[in-house]
Design an enzyme around this catalytic site. Structure first.
Site, PDB file in Angstrom:
ATOM      1  N   SER A   1      26.339  38.798  57.372  1.00  0.00           N
ATOM      2  CA  SER A   1      27.285  38.491  58.437  1.00  0.00           C
ATOM      3  C   SER A   1      27.663  39.783  59.157  1.00  0.00           C
ATOM      4  CB  SER A   1      28.545  37.842  57.833  1.00  0.00           C
ATOM      5  OG  SER A   1      29.655  38.007  58.688  1.00  0.00           O
TER       6      SER A   1
ATOM      7  N   LYS B   1      27.259  30.302  36.337  1.00  0.00           N
ATOM      8  CA  LYS B   1      27.299  30.041  34.895  1.00  0.00           C
ATOM      9  C   LYS B   1      26.171  29.134  34.415  1.00  0.00           C
ATOM     10  CE  LYS B   1      31.707  31.481  33.242  1.00  0.00           C
ATOM     11  NZ  LYS B   1      32.506  31.694  34.485  1.00  0.00           N
TER      12      LYS B   1
ATOM     13  N   SER C   1      37.451  24.683  30.268  1.00  0.00           N
ATOM     14  CA  SER C   1      37.851  23.670  31.242  1.00  0.00           C
ATOM     15  C   SER C   1      37.263  24.037  32.592  1.00  0.00           C
ATOM     16  CB  SER C   1      39.374  23.603  31.323  1.00  0.00           C
ATOM     17  OG  SER C   1      39.876  24.883  31.601  1.00  0.00           O
TER      18      SER C   1
ATOM     19  N   TYR D   1      28.199  14.678  33.882  1.00  0.00           N
ATOM     20  CA  TYR D   1      26.931  15.289  33.482  1.00  0.00           C
ATOM     21  C   TYR D   1      26.462  14.771  32.125  1.00  0.00           C
ATOM     22  CZ  TYR D   1      27.320  18.736  37.262  1.00  0.00           C
ATOM     23  OH  TYR D   1      27.400  19.350  38.484  1.00  0.00           O
TER      24      TYR D   1
ATOM     25  N   GLY E   1      35.444  38.569  34.592  1.00  0.00           N
ATOM     26  CA  GLY E   1      36.408  37.907  33.719  1.00  0.00           C
ATOM     27  C   GLY E   1      36.173  38.438  32.315  1.00  0.00           C
TER      28      GLY E   1
ATOM     29  N   GLY F   1      33.171  39.293  31.325  1.00  0.00           N
ATOM     30  CA  GLY F   1      32.155  40.334  31.455  1.00  0.00           C
ATOM     31  C   GLY F   1      30.715  39.904  31.225  1.00  0.00           C
TER      32      GLY F   1
ATOM     33  N   LEU G   1      28.802  38.127  33.379  1.00  0.00           N
ATOM     34  CA  LEU G   1      28.098  38.353  34.640  1.00  0.00           C
ATOM     35  C   LEU G   1      27.909  39.851  34.888  1.00  0.00           C
ATOM     36  CD1 LEU G   1      26.939  37.132  37.285  1.00  0.00           C
ATOM     37  CD2 LEU G   1      29.242  37.276  38.249  1.00  0.00           C
TER      38      LEU G   1
ATOM     39  N   GLU H   1      38.172  42.857  39.115  1.00  0.00           N
ATOM     40  CA  GLU H   1      39.025  41.895  38.414  1.00  0.00           C
ATOM     41  C   GLU H   1      40.354  41.751  39.146  1.00  0.00           C
ATOM     42  OE1 GLU H   1      39.745  43.040  34.341  1.00  0.00           O
ATOM     43  OE2 GLU H   1      40.324  45.062  34.891  1.00  0.00           O
TER      44      GLU H   1
ATOM     45  N   GLY I   1      45.534  41.040  36.107  1.00  0.00           N
ATOM     46  CA  GLY I   1      44.950  41.052  34.758  1.00  0.00           C
ATOM     47  C   GLY I   1      43.854  42.092  34.662  1.00  0.00           C
TER      48      GLY I   1
ATOM     49  N   ASP J   1      42.691  43.994  32.373  1.00  0.00           N
ATOM     50  CA  ASP J   1      42.406  44.391  30.985  1.00  0.00           C
ATOM     51  C   ASP J   1      41.103  45.184  30.861  1.00  0.00           C
ATOM     52  OD1 ASP J   1      41.432  41.521  31.499  1.00  0.00           O
ATOM     53  OD2 ASP J   1      40.210  42.150  29.807  1.00  0.00           O
TER      54      ASP J   1
ATOM     55  N   SER K   1      30.489  34.463  43.230  1.00  0.00           N
ATOM     56  CA  SER K   1      30.162  33.867  41.931  1.00  0.00           C
ATOM     57  C   SER K   1      30.333  32.358  41.809  1.00  0.00           C
ATOM     58  CB  SER K   1      30.957  34.571  40.827  1.00  0.00           C
ATOM     59  OG  SER K   1      32.331  34.560  41.114  1.00  0.00           O
TER      60      SER K   1
HETATM   61  C1  LIG Z   1      33.267  32.673  34.798  1.00  0.00           C
HETATM   62  C2  LIG Z   1      33.380  33.112  36.182  1.00  0.00           C
HETATM   63  C3  LIG Z   1      33.551  34.476  36.526  1.00  0.00           C
HETATM   64  C4  LIG Z   1      33.684  35.555  35.484  1.00  0.00           C
HETATM   65  O1  LIG Z   1      32.519  35.685  34.720  1.00  0.00           O
HETATM   66  P1  LIG Z   1      32.516  36.456  33.330  1.00  0.00           P
HETATM   67  O2  LIG Z   1      31.120  36.383  32.865  1.00  0.00           O
HETATM   68  O3  LIG Z   1      33.483  35.762  32.420  1.00  0.00           O
HETATM   69  O4  LIG Z   1      32.974  37.848  33.618  1.00  0.00           O
HETATM   70  C5  LIG Z   1      33.592  34.817  37.865  1.00  0.00           C
HETATM   71  N1  LIG Z   1      33.499  33.891  38.832  1.00  0.00           N
HETATM   72  C6  LIG Z   1      33.349  32.577  38.547  1.00  0.00           C
HETATM   73  C7  LIG Z   1      33.249  31.619  39.678  1.00  0.00           C
HETATM   74  C8  LIG Z   1      33.277  32.150  37.215  1.00  0.00           C
HETATM   75  O5  LIG Z   1      33.120  30.842  36.943  1.00  0.00           O
END
Ligand SMILES: *Cc1c(COP(=O)(O)O)cnc(C)c1O
Length: 329
Positions: A37, A62, A87, A124, A188, A190, A192, A213, A217, A219, A313
């Site tokens: 873009s 995921k 969830s 699913y 999150g 980690g 990814l 992050e 949070g 961490d 993501s």
């Molecule tokens: C789970 C998730 C993350 C974080 O991924 P981690 O592997 O836990 O670090 C980021 N974005 C989306 C959309 C997710 O579903």
């Protein structure tokens, strides 16, 4: 980066593991597009390449790690099935992957999880077991279930096959872009980030890898600074996919050795990025999915002129919630 001797434990995954996952996902996962873009480039003062994982199956990256993990089960594990606690996007990833593999899937979810997510997971073909998050320990519940029924637990991030699967997102991005100066990855637990950093280190050692992050949070940022995993209370942020309390042992060991830095963004910056993605790029992205985008916009001065890869993501957000976030009443 400086490393002490104790850092040099064998990392949980290597680039070969990601290449193996890439082969297993061939023809199963979508090879998501890389978007560009001119407006975004101007806002970030850089050349941005967006890896569109909100367009992946189940609406998030995921699926990659979940499917790779199930594909690596042995025959006995495949016959018995899988159990996951989630969830969110991991639940749907495991549910769909199990259906594709003809396996039984049990997903343990809090009974106050949004009805839409419970329905999607059941849709699913997974069995959903609900628990009371205030009175029941889901780990204990899941372990008992796994033991009684011979199910294998697939965790959302702290598992080598999950981490390797997630890394295929960056692998495909680099296939399309060639060398980049910087890779921005939502963070999150980690999974990814550890997968993507493994790819970057192997293919383009000079590419800086930065995890992003939520500021509420941080961490992982604290953990890198301290050289040990720091756990926090569940952070209050709109980035619900990154509301993890701590990195895992395996993800931390990889992140520590292969990631250059962790930066944070505020919820307001996430909303700004979501609004931009929707209005200018016509992309429907969930708050967590915008972590990398928001970081690119927030650090325009520091990263001026760079070739930047941004992992977008996921896109699983309820439409009403999406609307209320980008246009509060
Ligand atoms: C789970 C998730 C993350 C974080 O991924 P981690 O592997 O836990 O670090 C980021 N974005 C989306 C959309 C997710 O579903």
């Amino acid at each position: 980066m400086q490393h002490s001797v104790t850092d040099r434990v064998t990392p949980a995954i290597d680039y070969d593991d990601v290449l193996g996952a890439q082969r297993r996902l061939e023809g199963v996962a979508h090879r998501t597009p890389v978007l560009h873009s001119a407006c975004a480039d101007e806002k970030a003062q850089a050349r941005l390449h967006f890896k569109a994982e909100h367009l992946q199956r189940i609406g998030a990256f995921k699926f990659r790690g979940g499917y790779n993990a199930l594909d690596r089960f042995d025959d006995a594990q495949k016959r018995a099935g899988v159990v996951a606690f989630s969830s969110g996007n991991h639940a749907q990833a495991i549910a769909l992957s199990a259906r594709l593999k003809g396996m039984r899937a049990v997903i343990v979810m809090p009974e106050d999880a949004p009805e839409i997510k419970i329905a999607a997971t059941r849709g699913y073909g997974a069995e959903v077991v609900l628990y009371d998050r205030y009175t029941q320990d889901r780990e204990a519940l899941g372990r008992a279930l796994a033991e009684r029924e011979g199910l294998t637990v697939v965790p959302p991030f702290n598992h080598p096959h999950v981490m390797a699967g997630q890394g295929t997102a960056a692998n495909e991005l680099f296939d399309e872009t060639g060398e980049l100066d910087l890779l921005l990855v939502p963070l999150g637990g980690g999974g990814l980030l550890s997968g993507c950093a493994t790819v970057a280190r192997a293919r383009y050692p000079n590419c800086r890898v930065v995890g992003v992050e939520p500021a509420a949070g941080n961490d992982a940022q604290q953990s890198l600074a301290r050289g040990a995993i720091v756990a926090i209370d569940t952070p209050r942020t709109i980035a619900d996919g990154a509301q993890t309390q701590a990195l895992g042992e395996l993800t931390f060991s990889v992140i520590r050795q292969r990631v250059d830095a962790i930066v944070t963004v505020s919820d307001a910056q996430l909303v700004d990025a979501m609004t931009f993605m929707a209005s200018r790029m016509k992309q429907y992205v969930e708050p967590t999915g915008c972590l990398g985008v928001a970081a690119a916009f927030a650090n325009a001065d520091a990263w001026q002129g760079l070739r930047v890869g941004v992992i977008v993501s996921g896109g699983n957000v309820d439409p009403l919630r999406f609307a209320s976030l980008i246009a509060p009443a």
